[in-house]
Motif scaffolding. Structure first.
Motif, PDB file in Angstrom:
ATOM      1  N   TRP A  47       0.934  -1.228   0.012  1.00 27.74           N
ATOM      2  CA  TRP A  47       0.119   0.197  -0.169  1.00 27.74           C
ATOM      3  C   TRP A  47       1.014   1.367  -0.157  1.00 27.74           C
ATOM      4  CZ3 TRP A  47       0.806   3.078   4.198  1.00 27.74           C
ATOM      5  CH2 TRP A  47       1.508   2.541   5.269  1.00 27.74           C
ATOM      6  N   GLY A  48       0.256   2.197  -0.398  1.00 26.21           N
ATOM      7  CA  GLY A  48       0.916   3.394  -0.397  1.00 26.21           C
ATOM      8  C   GLY A  48       1.352   4.005  -1.745  1.00 26.21           C
ATOM      9  N   ASP A  50       0.700   7.027   0.759  1.00 30.05           N
ATOM     10  CA  ASP A  50      -0.632   7.782   1.658  1.00 30.05           C
ATOM     11  C   ASP A  50       0.069   9.057   2.100  1.00 30.05           C
ATOM     12  OD1 ASP A  50      -2.369   5.852   1.157  1.00 30.05           O
ATOM     13  OD2 ASP A  50      -2.133   5.040   2.864  1.00 30.05           O
ATOM     14  N   LYS A  63       4.352   4.642   3.141  1.00 29.42           N
ATOM     15  CA  LYS A  63       4.165   3.181   2.466  1.00 29.42           C
ATOM     16  C   LYS A  63       4.459   1.952   3.048  1.00 29.42           C
ATOM     17  CE  LYS A  63       8.541   2.583   0.165  1.00 29.42           C
ATOM     18  NZ  LYS A  63       9.180   2.693  -1.314  1.00 29.42           N
ATOM     19  N   GLN A 131      -7.006   0.390   8.768  1.00 28.78           N
ATOM     20  CA  GLN A 131      -7.095   1.810   7.688  1.00 28.78           C
ATOM     21  C   GLN A 131      -5.574   2.294   8.334  1.00 28.78           C
ATOM     22  OE1 GLN A 131     -10.896   4.012   7.583  1.00 28.78           O
ATOM     23  NE2 GLN A 131     -11.587   2.283   8.772  1.00 28.78           N
ATOM     24  N   ARG A 133      -3.756   6.452   8.041  1.00 22.73           N
ATOM     25  CA  ARG A 133      -3.859   7.684   7.323  1.00 22.73           C
ATOM     26  C   ARG A 133      -2.602   8.556   7.935  1.00 22.73           C
ATOM     27  NH1 ARG A 133      -8.344  11.691  10.290  1.00 22.73           N
ATOM     28  NH2 ARG A 133      -7.538  11.490  12.648  1.00 22.73           N
ATOM     29  N   LYS A 149      -6.703  11.230   4.074  1.00 20.77           N
ATOM     30  CA  LYS A 149      -7.994  10.366   4.074  1.00 20.77           C
ATOM     31  C   LYS A 149      -7.393   9.238   4.753  1.00 20.77           C
ATOM     32  CE  LYS A 149     -10.265  12.596   0.350  1.00 20.77           C
ATOM     33  NZ  LYS A 149     -10.830  12.412  -1.199  1.00 20.77           N
ATOM     34  N   TRP A 150      -8.175   8.450   5.378  1.00 21.11           N
ATOM     35  CA  TRP A 150      -8.080   7.124   5.616  1.00 21.11           C
ATOM     36  C   TRP A 150      -8.000   6.009   4.448  1.00 21.11           C
ATOM     37  CZ3 TRP A 150      -6.562   5.623  10.419  1.00 21.11           C
ATOM     38  CH2 TRP A 150      -7.069   6.227  11.409  1.00 21.11           C
ATOM     39  N   ASP A 151      -7.144   5.358   4.425  1.00 19.32           N
ATOM     40  CA  ASP A 151      -6.956   4.411   3.535  1.00 19.32           C
ATOM     41  C   ASP A 151      -7.226   3.021   3.738  1.00 19.32           C
ATOM     42  OD1 ASP A 151      -6.055   3.016   1.020  1.00 19.32           O
ATOM     43  OD2 ASP A 151      -4.161   3.496   1.248  1.00 19.32           O
ATOM     44  N   TYR A 152      -8.084   2.154   3.296  1.00 20.41           N
ATOM     45  CA  TYR A 152      -8.279   0.623   3.777  1.00 20.41           C
ATOM     46  C   TYR A 152      -7.176  -0.005   3.330  1.00 20.41           C
ATOM     47  CZ  TYR A 152     -12.898   1.084   5.803  1.00 20.41           C
ATOM     48  OH  TYR A 152     -14.183   1.675   6.495  1.00 20.41           O
ATOM     49  N   VAL A 153      -6.224  -0.544   3.999  1.00 25.60           N
ATOM     50  CA  VAL A 153      -4.961  -1.197   3.713  1.00 25.60           C
ATOM     51  C   VAL A 153      -5.523  -2.875   3.870  1.00 25.60           C
ATOM     52  CG1 VAL A 153      -3.583   0.545   3.853  1.00 25.60           C
ATOM     53  CG2 VAL A 153      -3.798  -1.068   5.713  1.00 25.60           C
TER      54      VAL A 153
END
Length: 164
Positions: A47-48, A50, A63, A131, A133, A149-153
């Protein structure tokens, strides 16, 4: 003179053995590396980046990767960067683990200064989603600010679909 000749012959023989065996060793080593890295890489979700919101021309960013271990614990591992922000602002990442009952557990990491990154690693059992952020931490006011923003990982697969 005799000793020099013997040394040169020994060196030449050793070089020939190494030269003949090197391609075989290199081939098997690279094959093992490819197999191992392919297997390991498939166990991770990456992910990332962010980002936080901007402060002047700087943003904190993070990330990382997510995986589940053999004990069904969800791991979140990553790197937090804080580039070009003033000394009173630090990069700040929040990680929120949530279970099926809606209970939430928060973890955080902070990075102050432009050099390098801050590694972080959190894990939690009984998790339905995670999540992430990225924010800034204001050292003068001791609080979060300028959060992205919150990111669902990580999310558990549904499994509630009707079987036909």
């Amino acid at each position: 003179m005799r000793r020099t000749t013997r040394t040169l012959l020994g060196l030449a023989a050793a070089t020939a053995v190494i030269a003949a065996g090197a391609p075989v060793l290199a081939t098997s080593a690279s094959a093992a590396t490819v197999t191992a890295s392919t297997t390991a890489a498939s166990d991770y979700d990456y992910w990332g980046y962010d980002y936080s919101k901007y402060y002047d021309d700087s943003r904190a960013k993070a990330k990382g990767r997510t995986w589940v271990d053999r004990f069904d614990r969800v791991h979140i591992e990553g790197r937090l960067y804080d580039k070009y922000s003033p000394s009173w602002l630090c990069g700040y990442v929040q990680v929120k683990f949530e279970n099926a009952d809606g209970d939430e557990t928060y973890y955080w990491a902070k990075k102050c200064g432009s050099s390098g990154y801050q590694p972080f690693h959190f894990r939690q059992a009984d998790v339905d989603n995670v999540q992430v952020r990225v924010c800034y931490w204001d050292n003068n006011q001791a609080k979060r600010k300028l959060c992205g923003k919150w990111d669902y990982v990580y999310e558990v697969d549904g499994g509630d679909e009707d079987d036909e």
